[in-house]
Structure formats: structure tokens, C-alpha cells
Design a protein around this motif. Structure first.
Motif, PDB file in Angstrom:
ATOM      1  N   UNK A   1       0.835  -1.198   0.000  1.00 55.55           N
ATOM      2  CA  UNK A   1       0.000   0.000   0.000  1.00 55.55           C
ATOM      3  C   UNK A   1       0.870   1.249   0.000  1.00 55.55           C
ATOM      4  N   UNK A   2       1.939   1.232   0.798  1.00 53.72           N
ATOM      5  CA  UNK A   2       2.839   2.384   0.849  1.00 53.72           C
ATOM      6  C   UNK A   2       3.437   2.656  -0.520  1.00 53.72           C
ATOM      7  N   UNK A   3       3.876   1.602  -1.208  1.00 51.88           N
ATOM      8  CA  UNK A   3       4.457   1.785  -2.534  1.00 51.88           C
ATOM      9  C   UNK A   3       3.467   2.343  -3.533  1.00 51.88           C
ATOM     10  N   UNK A   4       2.232   1.839  -3.503  1.00 48.33           N
ATOM     11  CA  UNK A   4       1.208   2.321  -4.442  1.00 48.33           C
ATOM     12  C   UNK A   4       0.815   3.763  -4.126  1.00 48.33           C
ATOM     13  N   UNK A   5       0.717   4.089  -2.833  1.00 47.63           N
ATOM     14  CA  UNK A   5       0.380   5.468  -2.464  1.00 47.63           C
ATOM     15  C   UNK A   5       1.498   6.417  -2.879  1.00 47.63           C
ATOM     16  N   UNK A   6       2.754   5.973  -2.685  1.00 47.16           N
ATOM     17  CA  UNK A   6       3.893   6.814  -3.070  1.00 47.16           C
ATOM     18  C   UNK A   6       3.951   7.026  -4.572  1.00 47.16           C
ATOM     19  N   UNK A   7       3.402   6.074  -5.340  1.00 47.13           N
ATOM     20  CA  UNK A   7       3.406   6.216  -6.802  1.00 47.13           C
ATOM     21  C   UNK A   7       2.324   7.151  -7.306  1.00 47.13           C
ATOM     22  N   UNK A   8       1.444   7.602  -6.396  1.00 43.48           N
ATOM     23  CA  UNK A   8       0.434   8.576  -6.776  1.00 43.48           C
ATOM     24  C   UNK A   8      -0.973   8.048  -6.880  1.00 43.48           C
ATOM     25  N   UNK A   9      -1.189   6.753  -6.615  1.00 45.80           N
ATOM     26  CA  UNK A   9      -2.544   6.213  -6.702  1.00 45.80           C
ATOM     27  C   UNK A   9      -3.395   6.706  -5.541  1.00 45.80           C
ATOM     28  N   UNK A  10      -4.670   6.945  -5.801  1.00 43.96           N
ATOM     29  CA  UNK A  10      -5.609   7.346  -4.754  1.00 43.96           C
ATOM     30  C   UNK A  10      -6.026   6.126  -3.950  1.00 43.96           C
ATOM     31  N   UNK A  11      -6.681   6.347  -2.801  1.00 45.73           N
ATOM     32  CA  UNK A  11      -7.140   5.226  -1.989  1.00 45.73           C
ATOM     33  C   UNK A  11      -8.094   4.312  -2.743  1.00 45.73           C
ATOM     34  N   UNK A  12      -9.103   4.847  -3.458  1.00 50.93           N
ATOM     35  CA  UNK A  12      -9.978   3.953  -4.228  1.00 50.93           C
ATOM     36  C   UNK A  12      -9.213   3.170  -5.290  1.00 50.93           C
ATOM     37  N   UNK A  13      -8.232   3.798  -5.921  1.00 49.85           N
ATOM     38  CA  UNK A  13      -7.448   3.101  -6.944  1.00 49.85           C
ATOM     39  C   UNK A  13      -6.616   1.976  -6.322  1.00 49.85           C
ATOM     40  N   UNK A  14      -6.041   2.254  -5.150  1.00 46.60           N
ATOM     41  CA  UNK A  14      -5.279   1.210  -4.452  1.00 46.60           C
ATOM     42  C   UNK A  14      -6.215   0.067  -4.065  1.00 46.60           C
ATOM     43  N   UNK A  15      -7.397   0.414  -3.572  1.00 41.00           N
ATOM     44  CA  UNK A  15      -8.360  -0.607  -3.186  1.00 41.00           C
ATOM     45  C   UNK A  15      -8.730  -1.508  -4.346  1.00 41.00           C
ATOM     46  N   UNK A  16      -8.975  -0.898  -5.515  1.00 40.74           N
ATOM     47  CA  UNK A  16      -9.322  -1.713  -6.688  1.00 40.74           C
ATOM     48  C   UNK A  16      -8.145  -2.573  -7.125  1.00 40.74           C
ATOM     49  N   UNK A  17      -6.933  -2.039  -7.014  1.00 35.15           N
ATOM     50  CA  UNK A  17      -5.755  -2.788  -7.420  1.00 35.15           C
ATOM     51  C   UNK A  17      -5.543  -4.017  -6.517  1.00 35.15           C
ATOM     52  N   UNK A  18      -5.796  -3.837  -5.215  1.00 33.38           N
ATOM     53  CA  UNK A  18      -5.521  -4.905  -4.250  1.00 33.38           C
ATOM     54  C   UNK A  18      -6.771  -5.687  -3.854  1.00 33.38           C
ATOM     55  N   UNK A  19      -7.920  -5.310  -4.410  1.00 31.82           N
ATOM     56  CA  UNK A  19      -9.193  -5.966  -4.093  1.00 31.82           C
ATOM     57  C   UNK A  19      -9.523  -5.849  -2.605  1.00 31.82           C
ATOM     58  N   UNK A  20      -9.296  -4.668  -2.052  1.00 33.27           N
ATOM     59  CA  UNK A  20      -9.696  -4.373  -0.689  1.00 33.27           C
ATOM     60  C   UNK A  20     -10.505  -3.089  -0.694  1.00 33.27           C
ATOM     61  N   UNK A  21     -11.209  -2.828   0.413  1.00 39.60           N
ATOM     62  CA  UNK A  21     -12.070  -1.652   0.442  1.00 39.60           C
ATOM     63  C   UNK A  21     -11.251  -0.371   0.614  1.00 39.60           C
ATOM     64  N   UNK A  22     -11.854   0.740   0.234  1.00 42.16           N
ATOM     65  CA  UNK A  22     -11.197   2.036   0.395  1.00 42.16           C
ATOM     66  C   UNK A  22     -10.886   2.304   1.870  1.00 42.16           C
ATOM     67  N   UNK A  23     -11.812   1.911   2.764  1.00 37.99           N
ATOM     68  CA  UNK A  23     -11.593   2.159   4.176  1.00 37.99           C
ATOM     69  C   UNK A  23     -10.441   1.305   4.728  1.00 37.99           C
TER      70      UNK A  23
END
Length: 449
Positions: free
Chosen positions: A388-410
Motif C-alpha cells: 500500500x505504501x508503494x502504491x500510495x507513493x506512486x500517486x494512486x488514490x485510496x480507491x485506486x489502491x483498493x481496486x488494485x488490491x481488491x480491498x475496500x477504500x476504508x
């Protein structure tokens, strides 16, 4: 108007609740009421009654221990619902619990994530709470404890936002006890004191006493909870808690209680017929008889199931019995398997207890490099937190990270909160700088920035 004059369509919701209530308390008549609901649904023109009746019948069957039938009814309810929304707890939630009791943890996770997506799309807060809590239970059972903590904490935050209380605290306390963070566990249990569900608190508090070196207090807390139906209705008692009760009863010299609970666990296993249920029954019997062969049979059952903690605990018990019967080499192998699993889980209490039991049996286990137990810095991040840290550092938003990892935004928010706290950061810009210094390989490793 007399009760007999009330139309069946109007009786249906009340009969549903009564059926589930009777089943959860172990009172007679639950199945008859559930079948009556099915009959009403078959004659009714009210949309959704067929799904509701199937949900109730599945729940009643599950409480009665008929796991395979409960799964079949819940799957049928989901098929009839399709993609339509249904008031919580919907058929997906019923299916998740049935899958978990059937040892189908990955199927449970798949349904949970699908329903979380639906709940987030329409903002069903109460369903989000229950599903994150269910995800925590599933991740704990599967041995993914860092993910369990994130799910429990997410559920806790959401529950506070909508005024539901803090019912995920016993789950957080359970992880903390096994990781021997007893002060943290006590805080969670104290916060949970006003929450619904005394049973979970009693079981975890019992483990807390045992981890703190007081097995008699541990036994008393759990025994009182099991013997008081107002605290722990028989059908709601987790079987693993009953195994702990047998173990503690034997340790404190209350053999009659151990025999009673062993019979109860055996009867439950005969109905449920799952690897975990069969393993629990064999483990209780093996502990009661101090029989290595029976405990090894329990290990074999656990091995065919999906729950690593139960497997490791079974290995520890079998190892001790093997050592007492003079089978030292086999005992050493079983102790090693238990210890390696406890180390992988980060279960510090279980590691130290397993080593102590082995020493008492005259077996010295070669201590391997323990899992990192850092509470801060990059080493303290779980694998998911690093991702998650790597994806956030790359500029992805929380919803985008959630979709990428199949987890909820929360859940993404919870993971990032942990990352910022452990790394002492305040923004994504600072996080991007840390990740850039570490480089790509460190996202999968343990380098300390």
C-alpha cells in the motif's frame, strides 16, 4: 383481531426473528419455525420472502451444526437474489458465515469482498461494519493476522462513526494476547466492556489470564462463561474456546468438566463434519486420555483444513504426548512444526510457551532467527502495508489502491494510517521520499530506512 386472524404475510418477519432467536439460544422449535417461513414464502407474492426464508433456514441449520445444509440454503438464497440489493444482513453475509464454518475461508473472503464493493457503492455503513469485522475473523482464522488487525480496526472506526459501539475490540485483543502484548490486549478488553457480546470478551480474557501466568483464573473465567447461558448461549460458543476449556480443566484438575465438554465437542463434530470440527474433537479426546495417537489424528485433520493456529496448537499437544511416551524424535519434529508456525504468525506467547513445554519434556529446540518484531520503522510494516505504501507513493488514490488490491477504500485508509504512524510521517509526499530512498526491492524486503 386474534392471533389466528393475522395473515401469514404479516407473521413472516416475526417468525423469522423467532426462529433465529430460538436457534441461537439452543431452544427447541427453531427448525419448525424456519420450515414454516419457507412454506409461507412459497405461497406469498411478496418479493424477497423466498430469499429471507432461505437465509433464516440456513442460519438455523448452521446453529444446529448442519454446516453442509446451511451452505446449500445460503447459496440458493444468493442465487435467487442475483445482483439486487438486499437489506442487511443480506444473503451474502449469511453465506460468508456458512462458508467459514465449512472451512471454506477463501470462498468466504471472495463473497465478503464482493459484498463490500456493493456496500461501498451505495454507502451501507452498517453492512460495511459487519463485513470488515467478518473479514477480520476470516483473516485471523487463515493466519493472516496483520490483515485481521487492519480489518478489525476499520470496522471499529466505522462502527464509532454510526454509533454501533466497539465490538471489534475482542478480535484485536485476541491478536494482541497471542503476540504477548498483554497491556494492549487489556486496553482492548476494557474498551469492549460496554459492547454487545460477552462471550468473545470472556474467552479472550481467559487467554489473557493464561498468557499472564494464571491458568486457574483463566479456567474460572471461561468456565463461568460457558456455564451461564445468559452470557454464552450454547450455540454461539466458538468450538476453539471449548477446546481451551477442556485443556484448562485438565490442567487445573477438573476432569469431570473436561469429560463433559469433550462429549459436547464430539457431538458438534459429528454434525458439522469439517476438518476443523473433527480435529477439535480428536484434540479434546487426546488431551483427556493423554494419547499421542489420537492427538496425531487431530493434527492430520487440522492439516487438511485451512487454519494454521489450530494446526500448530495440535502439533504442540501431540509433541508433548509423544515425548511423554518416549517417542523423542517424533516429538521434536512436531514441536518444530508448531514453533515454526507460531513464529510465522508472530505469536510470541505461543512461541515461548511451546519452547517451555519442549524443555519440560527434555527437548531442546534450536532457536532460529525470529520474525522481526519492530514496532516502528520499515521493518514493522506488514507485507500489505508495504505494498500500500508503494502504491500510495506512486500517486494512486485510496480507491485506486483498493481496486488494485481488491480491498475496500476504508481498509486502504487503515493501512496508510499504520504506515504513517510506524514511519513517523505526516503526508504522502514524505512517504514518497522514503520509498524513493529505499528503492523498489525494499518494498518486498525488510530494509530499514
Amino acid at each position: 383481531m386474534s392471533r389466528a386472524d393475522v395473515p401469514d404475510d404479516h407473521r413472516f418477519p416475526v417468525l423469522n426473528w423467532e426462529a433465529v432467536g430460538r436457534a441461537s439460544l439452543g431452544r427447541p422449535g427453531a427448525r419448525e419455525l424456519a420450515e414454516r417461513c419457507m412454506d409461507i414464502a412459497g405461497r406469498s407474492q411478496v418479493p424477497g420472502y423466498d430469499v429471507g426464508a432461505l437465509m433464516v433456514l440456513s442460519t438455523v441449520l448452521r446453529y444446529e451444526g448442519h454446516t453442509a445444509q446451511a451452505v446449500e440454503r445460503a447459496e440458493e438464497a444468493v442465487r435467487r437474489t442475483g445482483e439486487a440489493m438486499f437489506p442487511p444482513p443480506g444473503p451474502w453475509a449469511v453465506l460468508v458465515v456458512a462458508y467459514m464454518e465449512a472451512d471454506r475461508l477463501r470462498d468466504a473472503e471472495r463473497i465478503l469482498r464482493e459484498d463490500l464493493r456493493r456496500a461501498e457503492e451505495v454507502g451501507m455503513a452498517s453492512l460495511l461494519v459487519s463485513h470488515h469485522r467478518g473479514l477480520g475473523d476470516m483473516k485471523f482464522a487463515a493466519g493472516e493476522w496483520d490483515e485481521a488487525v487492519a480489518a478489525f480496526e476499520t470496522a471499529d472506526v466505522l462502527a464509532q462513526e454510526i454509533g454501533q459501539g466497539r465490538r471489534s475490540r475482542p478480535g484485536l485483543a485476541l491478536v494482541a494476547v497471542h503476540r504477548h502484548r498483554l497491556d494492549e490486549a487489556a486496553d482492548h478488553l476494557d474498551v469492549a466492556a460496554g459492547a454487545v457480546g460477552s462471550l468473545d470478551r470472556s474467552w479472550v480474557r481467559s487467554l489473557w489470564h493464561e498468557a499472564g501466568g494464571d491458568p486457574r483464573a483463566a479456567y474460572g473465567v471461561l468456565r463461568d462463561a460457558v456455564e451461564d447461558p445468559a452470557v454464552a448461549p450454547p450455540m454461539l460458543m466458538p468450538t476453539l474456546a471449548l477446546v481451551d476449556l477442556v485443556r484448562l480443566a485438565i490442567r487445573t484438575g477438573d476432569r469431570p468438566a473436561a469429560e463433559r465438554v469433550t462429549r459436547r465437542v464430539a457431538e458438534d463434530a459429528e454434525r458439522r463434519d469439517t476438518p476443523t470440527a473433527r480435529g477439535n474433537a480428536l484434540r479434546c479426546k487426546g488431551l483427556l486420555e493423554d494419547d499421542a495417537a489420537t492427538l496425531l489424528a487431530a493434527v492430520a485433520e487440522y492439516r487438511s483444513g485451512p487454519r494454521p493456529l489450530e494446526l500448530a496448537l495440535g502439533c504442540e499437544d501431540a509433541a508433548a504426548a509423544l515425548a511423554r511416551s518416549g517417542r523423542t524424535n517424533e516429538a521434536r519434529v512436531a514441536f518444530r512444526e508448531a514453533l515454526e508456525t507460531f513464529e510465522r504468525l508472530g505469536a510470541a506467547w505461543d512461541v515461548s510457551r511451546c519452547q517451555a513445554v519442549a524443555r519440560e519434556c527434555g527437548i531442546k529446540l534450536r532457536v532460529r532467527r525470529p520474525r522481526a518484531t519492530a514496532r516502528t520503522g520499515w521493518d514493522s510494516l506488514s507485507p500489505t502495508e508495504r505494498t500500500v505504501a508503494g502504491l500510495a507513493a506512486s500517486g494512486l488514490s485510496n480507491p485506486e489502491i483498493g481496486r488494485r488490491l481488491f480491498i475496500s477504500r476504508r481498509t486502504v485508509e487503515t493501512h496508510l494510517s499504520h504506515v504513517f504512524q510506524k514511519l513517523g510521517l505526516a503526508s504522502r509526499i514524505e512517504l514518497a521520499g522514503v520509498v524513493a530512498r529505499l528503492g523498489h526491492e525494499s518494498l518486498q524486503g525488510g530494509q530499514q530506512p
